[in-house]
Scaffold this motif. Structure first.
Motif, PDB file in Angstrom:
ATOM      1  N   SER A 120       0.820  -1.205   0.000  1.00 64.26           N
ATOM      2  CA  SER A 120       0.000   0.000   0.000  1.00 64.26           C
ATOM      3  C   SER A 120       0.856   1.258   0.000  1.00 64.26           C
ATOM      4  CB  SER A 120      -0.920   0.027   1.226  1.00 64.26           C
ATOM      5  OG  SER A 120      -0.156   0.042   2.419  1.00 64.26           O
ATOM      6  N   THR A 121       0.298   2.311  -0.573  1.00 61.37           N
ATOM      7  CA  THR A 121       0.929   3.633  -0.581  1.00 61.37           C
ATOM      8  C   THR A 121      -0.132   4.678  -0.259  1.00 61.37           C
ATOM      9  OG1 THR A 121       0.524   3.874  -2.964  1.00 61.37           O
ATOM     10  CG2 THR A 121       2.660   2.976  -2.290  1.00 61.37           C
ATOM     11  N   VAL A 122       0.298   5.796   0.282  1.00 58.03           N
ATOM     12  CA  VAL A 122      -0.635   6.856   0.634  1.00 58.03           C
ATOM     13  C   VAL A 122       0.034   8.211   0.403  1.00 58.03           C
ATOM     14  CG1 VAL A 122       0.086   6.919   3.062  1.00 58.03           C
ATOM     15  CG2 VAL A 122      -2.188   7.735   2.424  1.00 58.03           C
ATOM     16  N   SER A 123      -0.756   9.188  -0.016  1.00 61.64           N
ATOM     17  CA  SER A 123      -0.265  10.562  -0.176  1.00 61.64           C
ATOM     18  C   SER A 123      -1.384  11.521   0.184  1.00 61.64           C
ATOM     19  CB  SER A 123       0.210  10.823  -1.609  1.00 61.64           C
ATOM     20  OG  SER A 123      -0.863  10.696  -2.523  1.00 61.64           O
ATOM     21  N   PHE A 211      -5.594   9.558   6.985  1.00 61.45           N
ATOM     22  CA  PHE A 211      -5.804   8.133   6.771  1.00 61.45           C
ATOM     23  C   PHE A 211      -5.355   7.425   8.040  1.00 61.45           C
ATOM     24  CE2 PHE A 211      -5.486   9.857   2.559  1.00 61.45           C
ATOM     25  CZ  PHE A 211      -6.306   9.067   1.761  1.00 61.45           C
ATOM     26  N   GLY A 212      -6.234   6.679   8.670  1.00 57.45           N
ATOM     27  CA  GLY A 212      -5.886   5.995   9.906  1.00 57.45           C
ATOM     28  C   GLY A 212      -6.450   4.593   9.957  1.00 57.45           C
ATOM     29  N   SER A 213      -6.190   3.906  11.067  1.00 56.26           N
ATOM     30  CA  SER A 213      -6.673   2.537  11.226  1.00 56.26           C
ATOM     31  C   SER A 213      -8.190   2.469  11.297  1.00 56.26           C
ATOM     32  CB  SER A 213      -6.067   1.924  12.493  1.00 56.26           C
ATOM     33  OG  SER A 213      -6.403   2.707  13.637  1.00 56.26           O
ATOM     34  N   ASN A 214      -8.825   3.564  11.688  1.00 55.58           N
ATOM     35  CA  ASN A 214     -10.278   3.584  11.789  1.00 55.58           C
ATOM     36  C   ASN A 214     -10.969   4.075  10.524  1.00 55.58           C
ATOM     37  OD1 ASN A 214     -10.189   2.672  14.457  1.00 55.58           O
ATOM     38  ND2 ASN A 214      -9.972   4.765  15.261  1.00 55.58           N
ATOM     39  N   ILE A 231     -14.960   7.864   5.687  1.00 52.30           N
ATOM     40  CA  ILE A 231     -14.998   6.478   5.239  1.00 52.30           C
ATOM     41  C   ILE A 231     -14.578   5.598   6.406  1.00 52.30           C
ATOM     42  CG2 ILE A 231     -14.147   4.802   3.563  1.00 52.30           C
ATOM     43  CD1 ILE A 231     -13.449   7.152   1.744  1.00 52.30           C
ATOM     44  N   MET A 232     -15.494   4.715   6.840  1.00 48.35           N
ATOM     45  CA  MET A 232     -15.237   3.858   7.989  1.00 48.35           C
ATOM     46  C   MET A 232     -15.428   2.401   7.563  1.00 48.35           C
ATOM     47  SD  MET A 232     -17.182   6.111  10.932  1.00 48.35           S
ATOM     48  CE  MET A 232     -16.547   5.075  12.245  1.00 48.35           C
ATOM     49  N   PRO A 233     -14.353   1.693   7.194  1.00 47.35           N
ATOM     50  CA  PRO A 233     -14.481   0.307   6.726  1.00 47.35           C
ATOM     51  C   PRO A 233     -15.047  -0.628   7.782  1.00 47.35           C
ATOM     52  CG  PRO A 233     -12.338   1.229   6.147  1.00 47.35           C
ATOM     53  CD  PRO A 233     -12.968   2.191   7.093  1.00 47.35           C
ATOM     54  N   GLY A 234     -14.817  -0.325   9.060  1.00 50.48           N
ATOM     55  CA  GLY A 234     -15.265  -1.220  10.118  1.00 50.48           C
ATOM     56  C   GLY A 234     -16.756  -1.443  10.142  1.00 50.48           C
ATOM     57  N   ASN A 235     -17.531  -0.392   9.905  1.00 44.65           N
ATOM     58  CA  ASN A 235     -18.995  -0.541   9.921  1.00 44.65           C
ATOM     59  C   ASN A 235     -19.628  -0.243   8.565  1.00 44.65           C
ATOM     60  OD1 ASN A 235     -18.653   2.198   9.807  1.00 44.65           O
ATOM     61  ND2 ASN A 235     -19.443   2.620  11.851  1.00 44.65           N
ATOM     62  N   GLY A 236     -18.811  -0.191   7.518  1.00 46.67           N
ATOM     63  CA  GLY A 236     -19.359  -0.059   6.171  1.00 46.67           C
ATOM     64  C   GLY A 236     -20.029   1.269   5.902  1.00 46.67           C
ATOM     65  N   GLN A 237     -19.461   2.368   6.344  1.00 47.23           N
ATOM     66  CA  GLN A 237     -20.066   3.681   6.158  1.00 47.23           C
ATOM     67  C   GLN A 237     -19.189   4.574   5.289  1.00 47.23           C
ATOM     68  OE1 GLN A 237     -21.011   5.494   9.909  1.00 47.23           O
ATOM     69  NE2 GLN A 237     -22.764   4.159  10.286  1.00 47.23           N
ATOM     70  N   ILE A 238     -19.828   5.218   4.328  1.00 48.97           N
ATOM     71  CA  ILE A 238     -19.200   6.271   3.529  1.00 48.97           C
ATOM     72  C   ILE A 238     -20.145   7.463   3.573  1.00 48.97           C
ATOM     73  CG2 ILE A 238     -18.401   6.969   1.240  1.00 48.97           C
ATOM     74  CD1 ILE A 238     -17.834   4.055   0.647  1.00 48.97           C
ATOM     75  N   ALA A 239     -19.705   8.570   4.144  1.00 46.61           N
ATOM     76  CA  ALA A 239     -20.576   9.729   4.345  1.00 46.61           C
ATOM     77  C   ALA A 239     -19.950  10.974   3.746  1.00 46.61           C
ATOM     78  CB  ALA A 239     -20.839   9.945   5.836  1.00 46.61           C
ATOM     79  N   GLN A 240     -20.745  11.688   2.947  1.00 49.29           N
ATOM     80  CA  GLN A 240     -20.339  12.976   2.386  1.00 49.29           C
ATOM     81  C   GLN A 240     -21.343  14.029   2.863  1.00 49.29           C
ATOM     82  OE1 GLN A 240     -20.339  11.888  -1.840  1.00 49.29           O
ATOM     83  NE2 GLN A 240     -18.109  11.890  -1.834  1.00 49.29           N
ATOM     84  N   LEU A 241     -20.828  15.115   3.423  1.00 49.32           N
ATOM     85  CA  LEU A 241     -21.677  16.139   4.017  1.00 49.32           C
ATOM     86  C   LEU A 241     -21.251  17.524   3.560  1.00 49.32           C
ATOM     87  CD1 LEU A 241     -23.783  17.204   6.117  1.00 49.32           C
ATOM     88  CD2 LEU A 241     -21.934  17.088   7.818  1.00 49.32           C
ATOM     89  N   LEU A 242     -22.230  18.329   3.118  1.00 51.87           N
ATOM     90  CA  LEU A 242     -22.018  19.732   2.793  1.00 51.87           C
ATOM     91  C   LEU A 242     -23.010  20.564   3.598  1.00 51.87           C
ATOM     92  CD1 LEU A 242     -21.664  19.779  -1.121  1.00 51.87           C
ATOM     93  CD2 LEU A 242     -19.842  19.778   0.579  1.00 51.87           C
TER      94      LEU A 242
END
Length: 283
Positions: A120-123, A211-214, A231-242
């Motif tokens: 994996s890579t991250v920027s 980007f973190g473990s959570n 984005i929370m992979p643990g509970n399957g949530q992707i949230a976008q808020l304006l």
């Protein structure tokens, strides 16, 4: 003239895997606050048939279909064994009327090496640029008498896109897209930096990404509102808020997941050809 627009789109999805493959499709929501109201959300359904072919009396019948029916439908899909890697791009940008721009963006990538292991890579990148300070209430377009609140308290198991606008001549867009592309573009940023933050001299405008473990979190804070992506992979949530409380604001949240697939061998292609021939002969 002030308008308050609030839209929500959500899809029930399974928990996210490493490649965040739980995004079942690309979704987009937005609001343009000027002199028009938002259209109501339309539920997903299958069109059964036309009641009549007569144009004057034609009525479209809609029937809701449950998961038990959809589970038996056939079509093309990508199995887990086909995915060899992914590139996830997230970006949030806010342009204020005085010329100030707040930006937070990042890329998370994972590919298989020769040993079959995921590398994996991250920027990440965060910046606040332009304008003449950006802390004057008039210059930022912020309206202290307008409020856009409540979106933070909404929790959805899946993808949620919320746009709340109080003001005039604003543009806000939430978009999430899944694509199969072996030549995905990587956003500019500092390599191997899991987080980045920036702000103006007064601290009234802030941009951050981590980007973190959570999971992943992106946030822009301005005198005229807030823009976040979570984005929370643990509970399957992707949230976008304006949340926009002002005038002449240009705001966007965008998420793009590019899935990379393994090349099929010649023998596998021949096997599939024989299988399709046998299936066709039975008809």
């Amino acid at each position: 003239m002030k308008h308050h627009l609030s839209t929500l789109r959500a899809s029930c999805l399974t928990p996210l895997s490493l490649a965040i493959c739980a995004i079942s499709c690309g979704v987009t929501s937005g609001a343009h606050a000027a002199e028009s109201a938002a259209s109501p959300a339309v539920p997903v359904a299958l069109s059964a048939s036309l009641a009549s072919h007569d144009i004057d009396t034609a009525v479209v019948k809609v029937q809701m279909v449950g998961d038990d029916v959809l589970a038996t439908q056939t079509g093309k899909y990508a199995g887990a064994a086909m995915i060899s890697g992914f590139v996830l791009n997230v970006i949030s940008q806010w342009q204020l009327p005085n010329g100030v721009t707040a930006l937070a963006q990042g890329t998370l990538g994972a590919v298989q090496n020769a040993a079959g292991q995921l590398v994996s890579t991250v920027s990440t990148l965060a910046s606040v640029t332009g304008g003449s300070g950006g802390n004057q209430a008039g210059g930022t377009g912020a309206n202290p008498n307008a409020q856009a609140t409540g979106g933070q308290s909404i929790s959805v198991n899946g993808v949620s896109q919320i746009t709340q606008v109080a003001g005039d001549k604003n543009t806000g867009t939430n978009s999430a897209l899944i694509d199969f592309n072996s030549n995905a573009v990587t956003l500019a940023g500092t390599a191997n930096a899991p987080s980045a933050t920036a702000s103006n001299s007064t601290g009234s405008i802030k941009a951050g990404i981590s980007f973190g473990s959570n999971g992943i979190r992106v946030a822009l804070q301005t005198p005229a509102g807030l823009a976040t992506q979570t984005i929370m992979p643990g509970n399957g949530q992707i949230a976008q808020l304006l949340q926009i409380a002002g005038n002449n604001q240009q705001v966007a949240n965008a998420l793009q997941l590019n899935l990379q697939t393994q090349q099929m061998s010649a023998s596998m292609l021949r096997q599939l050809g024989v299988l399709q021939a046998l299936q066709n002969s039975r008809r």
